[in-house]
Motif scaffolding. Sequence first.
Motif, PDB file in Angstrom:
ATOM      1  N   MET A   1       0.846  -1.186   0.000  1.00 52.50           N
ATOM      2  CA  MET A   1       0.000   0.000   0.000  1.00 52.50           C
ATOM      3  C   MET A   1       0.882   1.236   0.000  1.00 52.50           C
ATOM      4  O   MET A   1       1.823   1.327   0.772  1.00 52.50           O
ATOM      5  N   GLU A   2       0.586   2.223  -0.847  1.00 52.71           N
ATOM      6  CA  GLU A   2       1.354   3.464  -0.897  1.00 52.71           C
ATOM      7  C   GLU A   2       1.082   4.280   0.356  1.00 52.71           C
ATOM      8  O   GLU A   2       0.000   4.235   0.943  1.00 52.71           O
ATOM      9  N   ASP A   3       2.082   5.057   0.779  1.00 51.18           N
ATOM     10  CA  ASP A   3       1.951   5.839   1.999  1.00 51.18           C
ATOM     11  C   ASP A   3       0.792   6.814   1.939  1.00 51.18           C
ATOM     12  O   ASP A   3       0.181   7.132   2.958  1.00 51.18           O
ATOM     13  N   ASN A   4       0.483   7.320   0.718  1.00 52.50           N
ATOM     14  CA  ASN A   4      -0.572   8.320   0.620  1.00 52.50           C
ATOM     15  C   ASN A   4      -1.954   7.706   0.462  1.00 52.50           C
ATOM     16  O   ASN A   4      -2.948   8.404   0.360  1.00 52.50           O
ATOM     17  N   GLU A   5      -2.031   6.396   0.424  1.00 46.71           N
ATOM     18  CA  GLU A   5      -3.326   5.756   0.361  1.00 46.71           C
ATOM     19  C   GLU A   5      -3.917   5.636   1.753  1.00 46.71           C
ATOM     20  O   GLU A   5      -3.211   5.420   2.730  1.00 46.71           O
ATOM     21  N   ARG A   6      -5.209   5.716   1.845  1.00 41.23           N
ATOM     22  CA  ARG A   6      -5.897   5.607   3.125  1.00 41.23           C
ATOM     23  C   ARG A   6      -5.942   4.148   3.552  1.00 41.23           C
ATOM     24  O   ARG A   6      -6.240   3.267   2.756  1.00 41.23           O
ATOM     25  N   MET A   7      -5.629   3.884   4.850  1.00 38.80           N
ATOM     26  CA  MET A   7      -5.731   2.537   5.389  1.00 38.80           C
ATOM     27  C   MET A   7      -7.191   2.094   5.316  1.00 38.80           C
ATOM     28  O   MET A   7      -8.079   2.807   5.781  1.00 38.80           O
ATOM     29  N   PRO A   8      -7.478   0.950   4.717  1.00 34.33           N
ATOM     30  CA  PRO A   8      -8.868   0.505   4.610  1.00 34.33           C
ATOM     31  C   PRO A   8      -9.459   0.197   5.968  1.00 34.33           C
ATOM     32  O   PRO A   8      -8.750   0.001   6.960  1.00 34.33           O
ATOM     33  N   SER A   9     -10.760   0.157   6.032  1.00 39.23           N
ATOM     34  CA  SER A   9     -11.458  -0.160   7.272  1.00 39.23           C
ATOM     35  C   SER A   9     -11.221  -1.626   7.632  1.00 39.23           C
ATOM     36  O   SER A   9     -11.498  -2.524   6.837  1.00 39.23           O
ATOM     37  N   ILE A  10     -10.676  -1.856   8.829  1.00 41.96           N
ATOM     38  CA  ILE A  10     -10.335  -3.213   9.254  1.00 41.96           C
ATOM     39  C   ILE A  10     -11.044  -3.527  10.565  1.00 41.96           C
ATOM     40  O   ILE A  10     -10.904  -2.794  11.547  1.00 41.96           O
ATOM     41  N   SER A  11     -11.799  -4.599  10.564  1.00 45.87           N
ATOM     42  CA  SER A  11     -12.372  -5.143  11.788  1.00 45.87           C
ATOM     43  C   SER A  11     -11.451  -6.251  12.295  1.00 45.87           C
ATOM     44  O   SER A  11     -10.559  -6.716  11.588  1.00 45.87           O
ATOM     45  N   VAL A  12     -11.684  -6.690  13.515  1.00 44.79           N
ATOM     46  CA  VAL A  12     -10.912  -7.781  14.110  1.00 44.79           C
ATOM     47  C   VAL A  12     -11.877  -8.876  14.550  1.00 44.79           C
ATOM     48  O   VAL A  12     -12.897  -8.593  15.192  1.00 44.79           O
ATOM     49  N   GLY A  13     -11.557 -10.114  14.181  1.00 42.89           N
ATOM     50  CA  GLY A  13     -12.339 -11.259  14.626  1.00 42.89           C
ATOM     51  C   GLY A  13     -11.447 -12.224  15.392  1.00 42.89           C
ATOM     52  O   GLY A  13     -10.439 -12.700  14.862  1.00 42.89           O
ATOM     53  N   ILE A  14     -11.786 -12.492  16.649  1.00 40.56           N
ATOM     54  CA  ILE A  14     -11.023 -13.406  17.489  1.00 40.56           C
ATOM     55  C   ILE A  14     -11.826 -14.696  17.636  1.00 40.56           C
ATOM     56  O   ILE A  14     -12.961 -14.672  18.127  1.00 40.56           O
ATOM     57  N   LEU A  15     -11.251 -15.803  17.207  1.00 41.49           N
ATOM     58  CA  LEU A  15     -11.957 -17.077  17.244  1.00 41.49           C
ATOM     59  C   LEU A  15     -11.736 -17.758  18.595  1.00 41.49           C
ATOM     60  O   LEU A  15     -10.611 -18.113  18.940  1.00 41.49           O
ATOM     61  N   ALA A  16     -12.827 -17.938  19.346  1.00 41.03           N
ATOM     62  CA  ALA A  16     -12.745 -18.518  20.688  1.00 41.03           C
ATOM     63  C   ALA A  16     -13.803 -19.601  20.880  1.00 41.03           C
ATOM     64  O   ALA A  16     -14.284 -19.822  21.991  1.00 41.03           O
ATOM     65  N   GLY A  17     -14.159 -20.284  19.791  1.00 41.19           N
ATOM     66  CA  GLY A  17     -15.214 -21.284  19.870  1.00 41.19           C
ATOM     67  C   GLY A  17     -14.742 -22.715  19.879  1.00 41.19           C
ATOM     68  O   GLY A  17     -15.551 -23.638  19.778  1.00 41.19           O
ATOM     69  N   GLY A  18     -13.420 -22.920  19.989  1.00 41.56           N
ATOM     70  CA  GLY A  18     -12.888 -24.277  19.963  1.00 41.56           C
ATOM     71  C   GLY A  18     -13.230 -25.070  21.217  1.00 41.56           C
ATOM     72  O   GLY A  18     -13.585 -24.509  22.254  1.00 41.56           O
TER      73      GLY A  18
END
Length: 369
Positions: A1-18
Amino acid sequence: MEDNERMPSISVGILAGGKSSRMGTNKALLEIENESMLSRLCHEFDDFGEVLVSCAHANDYADLGVPLVADVNREIGPIEGIRRVLAEASGEFVFICAADMPFITKDLARYLASFISSDYDCYVAADEDHVHPLCAIYRRSVLEHVERMVAEGRFRIRDLFRLVSVKYVNLADSRFDKRVVRNVNTREDYVQVFKPFVLCVSGYSDSGKTFLIERLVNEFIEAGFSVGTCKHDGHDAYEDLPGSDTYRFIRAGASVVSIFSDTRFSIHVNEPPGCGKTASVRELIRRMTDVQNPPDFVIVEGLKDSDVPKVVIIRESDDWPDPNLRGPYVCMATDHISQTQTDCPVYGRDDVRGIFLCVLEYFNVWRSG
C-alpha cells in the motif's frame, strides 16, 4: 500500500469457539498476569474500529464487553468462526486470529494490512515452517466462497485459498519472529510459552521468607518443575563472600565478574539492571532465563511493594495490613489471620503443600503426572 493511500477499514475477529480438547479446559480463559488470553487480545485491539469474538454458544463470554458472534454450524472447526465473523463485520477487511495465540499484536495486524491492494483477497502470515490461516486478513467479499464451501461440506480453510487470490506474508522479512504466531494447545505448551512464572515471597524481616522459599523449591522440583530464585536487597548491601576472588574483583571496580567450573558458572554484574524495582527484577529475570534450560518458575524474596504476584507471610497480627505491601496476592501464609478477615486464600505458615498447590492454581499450571 502506498503511503498516501488511506488505510482501509479493518475489523478484528477473534476465534474462541474451539473445544480445547487437548488442553482439558477452555484455552481462551487461561490467565496470565491476572487476565485471560481472550481478554488480553480484546484489549490489544481496543483502538481498532470493531472487535468481534466468535464463540460456540451465544452466552459464552457474556461479560467480555465486546460483540459476540455465535456458531450456527457446530463441529466444523474454525471455518465456521471465520464465516460468522465475515458475515457480521462492518469493515471491508477483517483481521482473523485465534484466542490461543497470546503473542498476536495490533502491530502485526497493521503490518499485514500494509500489503493490502486491489490484487489480493487474503493476506496470510507465513514462516519457514507453516502458513497461518488464523493470523490473516480476509476481504469480506470472500464470504460467498466460504458459504459455498460450508454448504458443500468442505471445511478446510486452505481450500478457500485455492478459490481466491492470496498474498503470503513471510515473517522472516519482517521484524516479527515466528513466536508471534505461536498458539497454546496443551498444558505443556502453556508452561513453555509463558515461563518463567514469577512470584514473590514477601513479608517483614525475619518472617521466615527464606525458609518458605527453600521448602517451595523442593515442592516444585518434586512435581517436575525447574525453579530459579533471586533475592531483592532493599539496602543495596549485597556482597560476595569477603576475601574471595570475585569479591576482590568487584571491589576493584570490575563491571562484570564471572566464575566457572566444568559443571557450572556464575556471573556478577556490577550495574543496575533497570529503572525501578519492578523493571529491574524483570530485567534480572530476563537475564536468568537467557540460558539453555530456563526455569519454569522464578521465586523472588522480598520486593513487597512491586506488582509481582506474591505469597505474603504474616508473622503476627500487627503485621496486617501492611501499608507497604502491594498486590496482587497469591495467598497468605500466617497463623494469625483467619480466612474471614480477607478475600485472599489463607494457609498456615507450615502448610507448604497447600501454598504450593495454591501457586499452581493461581498461574493455571498443572503438575506433571
